[in-house]
Design an enzyme around this catalytic site. Structure first.
Site, PDB file in Angstrom:
ATOM      1  N   ASP A   1      36.545  32.118  43.584  1.00  0.00           N
ATOM      2  CA  ASP A   1      36.268  31.677  42.218  1.00  0.00           C
ATOM      3  C   ASP A   1      36.262  30.151  42.239  1.00  0.00           C
ATOM      4  OD1 ASP A   1      35.910  31.888  39.409  1.00  0.00           O
ATOM      5  OD2 ASP A   1      38.022  31.370  39.155  1.00  0.00           O
TER       6      ASP A   1
ATOM      7  N   GLU B   1      30.320  33.314  43.257  1.00  0.00           N
ATOM      8  CA  GLU B   1      29.496  33.318  42.058  1.00  0.00           C
ATOM      9  C   GLU B   1      28.212  32.555  42.331  1.00  0.00           C
ATOM     10  OE1 GLU B   1      31.238  32.838  37.688  1.00  0.00           O
ATOM     11  OE2 GLU B   1      32.449  31.939  39.251  1.00  0.00           O
TER      12      GLU B   1
ATOM     13  N   ASP C   1      42.544  33.084  37.656  1.00  0.00           N
ATOM     14  CA  ASP C   1      41.612  32.747  38.733  1.00  0.00           C
ATOM     15  C   ASP C   1      41.605  33.794  39.850  1.00  0.00           C
ATOM     16  OD1 ASP C   1      40.924  30.460  37.371  1.00  0.00           O
ATOM     17  OD2 ASP C   1      42.489  29.267  38.334  1.00  0.00           O
TER      18      ASP C   1
END
Ligand SMILES: [Zn+2]
Length: 344
Positions: free
Chosen positions: A128, A212, A295
């Site tokens: 992340d 991501e 997170d």
């Protein structure tokens, strides 16, 4: 250019410039056909005196390029002393000489060599990316964001001030300009060093890395965060992960940004809209009462979503990825190879 002066220049410098021009035109025309978008790859532009990358490329023929200890031989220039950043292994293919804006000359020596692969890793990981911590992994590790640009702002401001106050055309102005350029170069070097070390370690330790798929260009439009985001150089980091993954037989899987990675409870899949609030760093899931660190939970979700995409792509049974446990990349590779051979 007279005949005499053409002989003074390395012939490959001219040939490679023409090759670059050809590539630029090809890119322009293929882009034109594909997108019909006027903002795409534009027509090649002429080189200017200022603001362009100053470089030339030369190729190897008949031992015209050689490296012995701290000396480099280049066509037309002969032997030059240089500082070597690393030992050269393999066969030299070409050399690009660049002049940086601070007046340094850098020779990038392109070699063909076999890469020694890292031993196989057994762990898969989700990342992340953030601003407070540079990244948080699905194992719960948080890597600090060094924020190099922020830490150097005072120095930069001083250098900018000196430059703007110096008289145009004076030698002090040249000095101030070089000093400012050196400051910027230092920031880039520090950041690149950090990114290389981090990406190499992650590739070494993990087999599948899920991240991501960030649209940085869109995010920079948020002015409050723009500086921090460009300082983080996420795209550079992802590029490094991707090419290092290719070298060492690892997989980097991107997960769509619209996937609600922070809001989903990684334990039961419940979507908690309250987590949209960025200040909420930890929460109990209202459905299963699982304790989630913001997170780490997001990283775990990115991992399982990445593994799901990979499995769906190669048609592996659901059970393999369901728990977010180890999935052998070999399995994926074999399956995807089979699929490729079927496609052709
Ligand atoms: Zn839950």
């Amino acid at each position: 250019m007279t005949v005499q002066s053409i002989k003074e220049v390395d012939k490959f410098a001219l040939q490679n410039s023409l090759k670059n021009l050809e590539t630029a035109y090809k890119n322009f025309f293929t882009d034109l056909k594909k997108s019909k978008n006027k903002k795409g790859v534009g027509l090649p532009k002429f080189k200017k005196k200022n603001g362009c990358k100053k470089s030339y490329k030369t190729n190897l023929t008949n031992r015209n390029i050689q490296v012995i200890e701290n000396r480099l031989k280049l066509p037309k220039l002969g032997w030059i002393k240089f500082h070597k950043s690393q030992d050269i292994s393999g066969q030299i293919v070409n050399v690009t000489v660049t002049r940086t804006s601070s007046g340094k000359y850098i020779a990038s020596i392109n070699c063909e060599t076999e890469i020694e692969k890292y031993p196989q890793a057994t762990q898969n990981i989700g990342l992340d990316l953030g601003i407070k911590s540079y990244l948080v992994t699905s194992t719960g590790e948080a890597v600090d964001n060094p924020k190099y640009y922020r830490t150097q702002t005072r120095k930069l401001r001083k250098a900018h001030k000196k430059l703007s106050r110096s008289q145009k055309g004076s030698s002090n102005r040249v000095k101030a300009k070089n000093k400012l350029a050196r400051n910027y170069e230092r920031i880039t070097n520090l950041r690149d060093d950090f990114l290389h070390k981090l990406s190499t370690r992650l590739i070494k330790e993990n087999s599948i890395i899920c991240i991501e798929d960030l649209r940085v260009a869109n995010m920079v439009k948020n002015h409050k965060l723009a500086l921090s985001i460009s300082d983080a150089s996420w795209s550079k980091f992802v590029t490094m992960l991707e090419y290092k993954a290719l070298w060492h037989d690892r997989i980097v899987q991107k997960v769509n940004t619209f996937y609600p990675s922070s809001q989903t409870c990684n334990h039961c899949g419940f979507i908690n809209p309250l987590v949209k609030d960025l200040k909420l760093r930890e929460w109990f899931c209202p459905n299963c009462n699982n304790y989630n660190l913001r997170d780490k939970n997001a990283a775990l979700n990115i991992l399982s979503e990445g593994l799901r995409i990979l499995s769906a792509a190669v048609g592996a049974p659901d059970a393999i990825y369901a728990c977010g446990e180890f999935v052998s990349p070999d399995l994926f590779r074999q399956k995807s190879l089979k699929q490729e051979s079927r496609d052709f």
